[in-house]
Design a protein around this motif. Sequence first.
Motif, mmCIF file in Angstrom:
data_model
loop_
_atom_site.group_PDB
_atom_site.id
_atom_site.type_symbol
_atom_site.label_atom_id
_atom_site.label_comp_id
_atom_site.label_asym_id
_atom_site.label_seq_id
_atom_site.Cartn_x
_atom_site.Cartn_y
_atom_site.Cartn_z
ATOM 1 N N GLY A 140 46.667 123.838 21.510
ATOM 2 C CA GLY A 140 46.964 123.297 22.833
ATOM 3 C C GLY A 140 47.987 122.188 22.756
ATOM 4 O O GLY A 140 48.896 122.111 23.566
ATOM 5 N N GLY A 141 47.869 121.338 21.750
ATOM 6 C CA GLY A 141 48.834 120.258 21.562
ATOM 7 C C GLY A 141 50.215 120.792 21.250
ATOM 8 O O GLY A 141 51.214 120.284 21.744
ATOM 9 N N GLN A 142 50.260 121.833 20.442
ATOM 10 C CA GLN A 142 51.553 122.441 20.114
ATOM 11 C C GLN A 142 52.180 123.057 21.354
ATOM 12 O O GLN A 142 53.389 122.961 21.552
ATOM 13 N N THR A 143 51.351 123.676 22.191
ATOM 14 C CA THR A 143 51.863 124.280 23.418
ATOM 15 C C THR A 143 52.441 123.213 24.339
ATOM 16 O O THR A 143 53.522 123.390 24.894
ATOM 17 N N VAL A 144 51.725 122.092 24.463
ATOM 18 C CA VAL A 144 52.219 121.000 25.309
ATOM 19 C C VAL A 144 53.529 120.469 24.746
ATOM 20 O O VAL A 144 54.479 120.253 25.490
ATOM 21 N N ARG A 145 53.578 120.278 23.433
ATOM 22 C CA ARG A 145 54.820 119.782 22.810
ATOM 23 C C ARG A 145 55.964 120.752 23.035
ATOM 24 O O ARG A 145 57.105 120.344 23.278
ATOM 25 N N LEU A 146 55.672 122.046 22.967
ATOM 26 C CA LEU A 146 56.703 123.056 23.184
ATOM 27 C C LEU A 146 57.252 122.955 24.610
ATOM 28 O O LEU A 146 58.461 122.955 24.816
ATOM 29 N N TRP A 147 56.358 122.848 25.603
ATOM 30 C CA TRP A 147 56.794 122.711 26.994
ATOM 31 C C TRP A 147 57.598 121.437 27.206
ATOM 32 O O TRP A 147 58.623 121.446 27.880
ATOM 33 N N VAL A 148 57.133 120.333 26.604
ATOM 34 C CA VAL A 148 57.864 119.064 26.747
ATOM 35 C C VAL A 148 59.248 119.182 26.111
ATOM 36 O O VAL A 148 60.242 118.734 26.689
ATOM 37 N N SER A 149 59.316 119.813 24.958
ATOM 38 C CA SER A 149 60.602 119.996 24.278
ATOM 39 C C SER A 149 61.569 120.798 25.138
ATOM 40 O O SER A 149 62.724 120.422 25.312
#
Length: 42
Positions: free
Chosen positions: A8-17
């Motif tokens: 989930g954290g990786q997904t959020v980071r991906l969206w933020v990126s």
Amino acid sequence: MNDEVSRGGQTVRLWVSWLVVGLLLGYGVVQTLITAAKLFTH
């Protein structure tokens, strides 16, 4: 459970990126259009 949380954290980071990349790209496009408009109108 840790796998789900980190995923989930990786997904959020991906969206933020992608959001940051999109904003910077959009800003560059707008600046280019403004510059082009100035060149063609003067």
